[in-house]
Design a protein around this motif. Sequence first.
Motif, PDB file in Angstrom:
ATOM      1  N   LEU A 162       0.830  -1.207   0.000  1.00  8.88           N
ATOM      2  CA  LEU A 162       0.000   0.000   0.000  1.00  8.88           C
ATOM      3  C   LEU A 162       0.860   1.252   0.000  1.00  8.88           C
ATOM      4  N   GLU A 163       1.933   1.209   0.795  1.00  4.23           N
ATOM      5  CA  GLU A 163       2.844   2.360   0.852  1.00  4.23           C
ATOM      6  C   GLU A 163       3.537   2.579  -0.479  1.00  4.23           C
ATOM      7  N   GLN A 164       3.917   1.483  -1.154  1.00  2.00           N
ATOM      8  CA  GLN A 164       4.543   1.604  -2.473  1.00  2.00           C
ATOM      9  C   GLN A 164       3.566   2.208  -3.479  1.00  2.00           C
ATOM     10  N   ASP A 165       2.312   1.743  -3.432  1.00  2.00           N
ATOM     11  CA  ASP A 165       1.287   2.305  -4.322  1.00  2.00           C
ATOM     12  C   ASP A 165       1.089   3.785  -4.038  1.00  2.00           C
ATOM     13  N   TYR A 166       1.087   4.136  -2.762  1.00  2.00           N
ATOM     14  CA  TYR A 166       0.914   5.540  -2.372  1.00  2.00           C
ATOM     15  C   TYR A 166       2.074   6.394  -2.877  1.00  2.00           C
ATOM     16  N   GLN A 167       3.296   5.878  -2.734  1.00  2.00           N
ATOM     17  CA  GLN A 167       4.466   6.630  -3.201  1.00  2.00           C
ATOM     18  C   GLN A 167       4.417   6.814  -4.719  1.00  2.00           C
ATOM     19  N   ASN A 168       3.975   5.792  -5.440  1.00  2.00           N
ATOM     20  CA  ASN A 168       3.838   5.909  -6.899  1.00  2.00           C
ATOM     21  C   ASN A 168       2.777   6.943  -7.256  1.00  2.00           C
ATOM     22  N   PHE A 169       1.685   6.947  -6.488  1.00  2.00           N
ATOM     23  CA  PHE A 169       0.610   7.920  -6.677  1.00  2.00           C
ATOM     24  C   PHE A 169       1.141   9.341  -6.479  1.00  2.00           C
ATOM     25  N   ILE A 170       1.875   9.553  -5.399  1.00  2.00           N
ATOM     26  CA  ILE A 170       2.434  10.877  -5.104  1.00  2.00           C
ATOM     27  C   ILE A 170       3.393  11.309  -6.212  1.00  2.00           C
ATOM     28  N   ALA A 171       4.270  10.401  -6.630  1.00  2.00           N
ATOM     29  CA  ALA A 171       5.253  10.727  -7.664  1.00  2.00           C
ATOM     30  C   ALA A 171       4.570  11.093  -8.981  1.00  2.00           C
ATOM     31  N   SER A 172       3.515  10.367  -9.330  1.00  2.00           N
ATOM     32  CA  SER A 172       2.799  10.642 -10.576  1.00  2.00           C
ATOM     33  C   SER A 172       2.121  12.006 -10.539  1.00  2.00           C
ATOM     34  N   LEU A 173       1.467  12.316  -9.422  1.00  2.00           N
ATOM     35  CA  LEU A 173       0.799  13.613  -9.305  1.00  2.00           C
ATOM     36  C   LEU A 173       1.813  14.749  -9.258  1.00  2.00           C
ATOM     37  N   ARG A 174       2.944  14.499  -8.639  1.00  2.00           N
ATOM     38  CA  ARG A 174       3.999  15.518  -8.608  1.00  2.00           C
ATOM     39  C   ARG A 174       4.524  15.788 -10.017  1.00  2.00           C
ATOM     40  N   ASP A 175       4.669  14.724 -10.803  1.00  2.00           N
ATOM     41  CA  ASP A 175       5.102  14.898 -12.200  1.00  2.00           C
ATOM     42  C   ASP A 175       4.070  15.701 -12.991  1.00  2.00           C
ATOM     43  N   MET A 176       2.775  15.371 -12.795  1.00  2.00           N
ATOM     44  CA  MET A 176       1.711  16.129 -13.466  1.00  2.00           C
ATOM     45  C   MET A 176       1.785  17.607 -13.102  1.00  2.00           C
TER      46      MET A 176
END
Length: 281
Positions: A162-176
């Motif tokens: 779950l934490e890995q998914d969350y970190q990927n989510f954060i990274a993707s939104l930060r890139d956007m």
Amino acid sequence: MHIHFQSESEAIILKKLVSGHPYGAELHSHIHFSSDLKLIVRIKENNAEKMLSMLSDVFYSYLLKEKLSNVLEDIVTKKFFFQEREEVEAITDIAHSIIEGEKNKNKKSLFGGERAILEEGLRNILLEKDTFSFDSFATFRLKSFYGTLLHYAGLAIDEYKLEQDYQNFIASLRDMLNERQPKAGIIHLLHDNGFHFYNDKCMKMDKQEVYRLIDRKLMSEKNPFYIDSSVLAPLISIAPSSLHLYTNESEDGLIRTISRIFEERTVIKPLHTFSEQNGFA
């Protein structure tokens, strides 16, 4: 009686635990650690109960302080097939945190039954055997211990994923966010029974105005991540150069998510400062 250990380090740890036990000084002359990784225990009729009590305490302490981490690591690598060192350490750390949290919540050890199992097993061995391996003894007698750790390792892996998914989510939104041109210099966001947007002149933006600013691509079904339309989607669409976030709950999940996405663009302030700096009653 001779008790075998797998390594010199195990024997050294046990020796320290024996020395620190309340019965350690009294029974010292009856215990000897040999160079071939054996603990030699001389049991006599007048010291049998104290020796049993001490060995039970020592093995129990050793089990929780030393074996617990090793068993967790074995479960993570051999049962769940994680091999990357960083992942294994992260999962075992999470498992330790979960176990510690359960212990604090229940105000007692999760492995209280193991102390009684150890004593019963040792008592039987003292009557039947002259030699045994501590590892074999623990594996055979403490199936509940391994079963409990298997359960917590599974919970830790779920939390890790779950934490890995969350970190990927954060990274993707930060890139956007970083790919967009800012539509505002400053946005003021109040966290007070919900989230309320104010523009750079500290004038409140109504829900329709905020909604119109959302980039529809963010809400597309092709977007692999769900982005809520009330806070994150407008913020990323506006992509302000600076986000002033007013809250009394800095550890709130969404507050932390916003601050991780916007990073150095975010200024977090106590809720009351918004009214004070703008002269509101």
